[in-house]
Scaffold this active site. Structure first.
Site, PDB file in Angstrom:
ATOM      1  CD  GLU A 263     -12.479   5.410   8.153  1.00 14.96           C
ATOM      2  OE1 GLU A 263     -12.542   4.162   8.125  1.00 14.96           O
ATOM      3  OE2 GLU A 263     -13.455   6.127   8.374  1.00 14.96           O
ATOM      4  CB  CYS A 297      -9.028  -0.984   4.335  1.00 17.64           C
ATOM      5  SG  CYS A 297     -10.234  -0.024   3.414  1.00 17.64           S
TER       6      CYS A 297
HETATM    7  P1  NAD Z   1       0.797   2.975   6.632  1.00 16.75           P
HETATM    8  O1  NAD Z   1       0.207   2.924   7.993  1.00 16.75           O
HETATM    9  O2  NAD Z   1       2.139   2.392   6.419  1.00 16.75           O
HETATM   10  O3  NAD Z   1       0.878   4.493   6.114  1.00 16.75           O
HETATM   11  C1  NAD Z   1      -0.268   5.327   6.134  1.00 16.75           C
HETATM   12  C2  NAD Z   1       0.165   6.786   6.198  1.00 16.75           C
HETATM   13  O4  NAD Z   1       0.827   7.014   7.438  1.00 16.75           O
HETATM   14  C3  NAD Z   1       1.169   7.170   5.111  1.00 16.75           C
HETATM   15  O5  NAD Z   1       0.840   8.463   4.634  1.00 16.75           O
HETATM   16  C4  NAD Z   1       2.491   7.160   5.850  1.00 16.75           C
HETATM   17  O6  NAD Z   1       3.447   8.005   5.255  1.00 16.75           O
HETATM   18  C5  NAD Z   1       2.069   7.671   7.222  1.00 16.75           C
HETATM   19  N1  NAD Z   1       2.945   7.321   8.347  1.00 16.75           N
HETATM   20  C6  NAD Z   1       3.752   6.254   8.472  1.00 16.75           C
HETATM   21  N2  NAD Z   1       4.385   6.283   9.671  1.00 16.75           N
HETATM   22  C7  NAD Z   1       3.946   7.390  10.311  1.00 16.75           C
HETATM   23  C8  NAD Z   1       4.194   7.962  11.596  1.00 16.75           C
HETATM   24  N3  NAD Z   1       5.037   7.401  12.454  1.00 16.75           N
HETATM   25  N4  NAD Z   1       3.535   9.082  11.939  1.00 16.75           N
HETATM   26  C9  NAD Z   1       2.645   9.651  11.091  1.00 16.75           C
HETATM   27  N5  NAD Z   1       2.384   9.146   9.866  1.00 16.75           N
HETATM   28  C10 NAD Z   1       3.013   8.041   9.474  1.00 16.75           C
HETATM   29  O7  NAD Z   1      -0.291   2.283   5.656  1.00 16.75           O
HETATM   30  P2  NAD Z   1      -0.150   1.914   4.122  1.00 16.75           P
HETATM   31  O8  NAD Z   1       0.750   0.743   3.957  1.00 16.75           O
HETATM   32  O9  NAD Z   1       0.074   3.114   3.290  1.00 16.75           O
HETATM   33  O10 NAD Z   1      -1.656   1.459   3.811  1.00 16.75           O
HETATM   34  C11 NAD Z   1      -2.167   0.213   4.117  1.00 16.75           C
HETATM   35  C12 NAD Z   1      -2.924   0.214   5.427  1.00 16.75           C
HETATM   36  O11 NAD Z   1      -3.957   1.211   5.412  1.00 16.75           O
HETATM   37  C13 NAD Z   1      -3.646  -1.097   5.662  1.00 16.75           C
HETATM   38  O12 NAD Z   1      -3.560  -1.453   7.017  1.00 16.75           O
HETATM   39  C14 NAD Z   1      -5.089  -0.779   5.279  1.00 16.75           C
HETATM   40  O13 NAD Z   1      -6.039  -1.633   5.861  1.00 16.75           O
HETATM   41  C15 NAD Z   1      -5.208   0.621   5.764  1.00 16.75           C
HETATM   42  N6  NAD Z   1      -6.278   1.325   5.075  1.00 16.75           N
HETATM   43  C16 NAD Z   1      -7.426   1.555   5.753  1.00 16.75           C
HETATM   44  C17 NAD Z   1      -8.492   2.163   5.121  1.00 16.75           C
HETATM   45  C18 NAD Z   1      -9.786   2.397   5.841  1.00 16.75           C
HETATM   46  O14 NAD Z   1     -10.587   3.183   5.351  1.00 16.75           O
HETATM   47  N7  NAD Z   1     -10.030   1.754   6.977  1.00 16.75           N
HETATM   48  C19 NAD Z   1      -8.377   2.571   3.778  1.00 16.75           C
HETATM   49  C20 NAD Z   1      -7.161   2.343   3.122  1.00 16.75           C
HETATM   50  C21 NAD Z   1      -6.123   1.711   3.784  1.00 16.75           C
END
Ligand code: NAD
Length: 508
Positions: A263, A297
């Site tokens: 997602e 999102c």
């Molecule tokens: P992010 O990608 O920075 O982090 C998301 C998760 O990934 C966190 O738990 C983080 O600790 C982890 N993470 C970071 N680097 C990683 C790696 N190298 N390997 C594994 N895990 C890792 O996102 P964010 O800033 O927390 O959230 C915002 C983003 O999430 C936006 O792009 C938003 O659109 C998206 N989002 C999507 C949905 C959906 O349902 N489509 C819902 C909520 C948020």
């Protein structure tokens, strides 16, 4: 008692939990500070999980999954029902903690907890409907069926902006499907995760149920998250976050032929056609673009408006934006809280500057709000769809306005994006609405008519296409992602026959 006290949160907290009464953190573990983004105040600290905590959590999760898979699904649903009730009791406190930790206004914090409650109710019903199929066999005296079985251990990684609801979309379905669920929350929202884990622990303990919910608070370097990606003991990795990280997660899990559910980011548009009802369009655009300070999102980032309506709509929007009260998210009259951290404010400023350098025209906003907290002004820019700033997802309240002349052109602009999450058309014309929803219309996972891009209900399957990742969570048949499908054939006759009329007889 204050919000943290009502949820049983102390400082420091251990970041790993293997089940009720089983909290732990590595000696000398890195410490996360959870700070209120509205004023910078320290809420509490959390000792991050380390390598040994990871091994312990995964071992307990595996054991729990083996026991849980033999519990009848409706009985698993009963545990989720009780968690839903416990969430009802804690809704006010947990909703406030969401506000305190990530800056959502109180109504949205409470709404997020309500979404968890709705999801629990949905999962309880689903626990009696894990339907398989019976299929007609081509062979006499053969019965063919399709069955659904639990996967084992499901890892759920979540983004900061839905710090608790997204976990519940996954965890409640995963639980009724018979799996143990290990949660790796965002390092920006560890306290809400700890609070939810404590609520679940209470229910598991009262029922003597296996510890099927586990928690691993990882540090900002994401060391344990990377290990989960590589770990063959993770049977499904459900990832919510940015497309940038999702790409690495997907390729890592695919490299071990694991299952994943993505997602990811969105760049959602509302199209306002020449015949749109302004009374419907205006509030939907403002809520979609400004709600959650543009950190959903499904946030509306692109406004594609019929040229004949552009002037009027931009003036009304600018007037509406002037009324949006930005400030303390716990103050009832506030409509927009802060961004999550200083990095988010810098990304906002950099994007506005880049947009103006690319030729976009500032209509309103565009600046950070000085003082304590990570506040920015809700911002509108006139832009073009092919600008780099318009084509990226900046997690901030920036709305780009772009005109179109024909609906075909408007739909093409909506679809001209790497992402494919949510989209909406405002029109009074039935033909336009149906075209928008047809195969030649929106290419997004969510396509609405006369309501905005954000604020989905849990009953529908939620997710998007293209670089949004293709996953579907929450309602409809999303439960199938948390189970494995098995086709079985039983022969109940005297003379077995092979499929496709094949003859295979041993001589003599
Ligand atoms: P992010 O990608 O920075 O982090 C998301 C998760 O990934 C966190 O738990 C983080 O600790 C982890 N993470 C970071 N680097 C990683 C790696 N190298 N390997 C594994 N895990 C890792 O996102 P964010 O800033 O927390 O959230 C915002 C983003 O999430 C936006 O792009 C938003 O659109 C998206 N989002 C999507 C949905 C959906 O349902 N489509 C819902 C909520 C948020």
């Amino acid at each position: 008692m204050n919000v943290l006290g009502r949820l049983g949160i102390e400082s420091p907290e251990d970041g790993a939990c293997s089940g009720p009464g089983n909290w732990h953190a590595a000696a000398g573990a890195a410490v996360l500070e959870s700070r209120n983004p509205a004023n910078g105040e320290l809420l509490a600290t959390v000792r991050c999980a380390g390598s040994e905590d990871y091994a312990r959590v995964m071992a307990v999760a595996r054991e729990a999954a083996l026991a849980w898979r033999t519990v009848p699904a409706p009985k698993r649903g009963e545990i989720v029902r009780q968690i839903g009730d416990a969430l009802r009791q804690h809704k006010d406190a947990l909703g406030s903690l969401v506000s305190l930790e990530v800056g959502k206004i109180k109504a949205e914090g409470d709404g997020e907890v309500q979404e968890m409650i709705d999801m629990a109710d949905f999962a309880v019903g689903q626990s009696r409907m894990l339907y398989g199929l019976t299929l007609p066999s081509e062979r006499p005296d053969h019965a063919m069926r399709e069955l659904w079985h639990p996967l084992g251990v499901v890892a759920v990684m979540t983004a900061f902006n839905f710090p608790v609801a997204v976990w519940s979309w996954n965890a409640f379905l995963s639980a009724i499907c018979g799996n143990a669920t290990v949660w790796k929350p965002s390092p920006k929202s560890p306290l809400t995760a700890i609070a939810v884990q404590k609520i679940c622990n209470g229910v598991l303990e009262r029922n003597g149920a296996p510890p099927v919910f586990q928690l691993l608070v990882d540090g900002p370097e994401n060391v344990l998250a990377r290990r989960m990606v590589e770990d063959p003991a993770v049977d499904l990795l459900s990832f919510t976050g940015s497309s940038r990280v999702g790409r690495a997660v997907a390729s890592g899990v695919a490299g071990r032929f694991g299952k994943y559910l993505l997602e990811l980011s969105g760049n959602n548009a509302i199209i306002v056609d020449h015949d749109a009802d302004p009374g419907l369009a205006l509030p939907s655009i403002v809520f979609g673009a400004v709600g959650t300070a543009g950190q959903r999102c499904t946030t509306t980032r692109r406004l594609i408006v019929h040229r004949s309506r552009e002037q009027e709509l931009v003036s009304s929007l600018a007037a509406a934006y002037a009324q949006v009260k930005v400030g303390d998210p716990l103050e009832p009259s506030t409509l927009m809280g802060p961004l999550v951290d200083a990095d988010a404010v810098r990304a906002f400023e950099a994007t506005v500057a880049a947009a103006i350098a690319e030729g976009a025209e500032l209509v309103c906003g565009g600046k950070r709000i000085e003082g304590a907290g990570h506040f920015v002004q809700p911002t509108i820019l006139r832009a073009r769809n092919d600008m780099a700033c318009v084509q990226q997802e900046t997690f901030a309240p920036i709305l780009y306005v772009m005109p179109f002349d024909t609906l075909e052109e408007g739909i093409a602009m909506n679809n001209a994006s790497r992402f494919g999450l949510s989209s909406a058309l405002f029109t009074r014309d039935l033909r336009s609405a149906e075209r928008w929803l047809s195969a030649a219309g929106s290419d997004c996972g969510i396509a609405n008519v006369n309501i905005g891009t954000s604020g989905a209900e849990i009953g529908g399957a939620f997710g998007g296409e293209k670089e949004t990742g293709g996953g579907r969570e929450a309602g409809s048949d999303a439960w199938k992602a948390y189970m494995r499908r098995q086709t079985s054939t039983v022969f109940h006759g005297e003379r077995p026959v092979l499929a496709q009329g094949l003859e295979f007889r041993l001589p003599g």
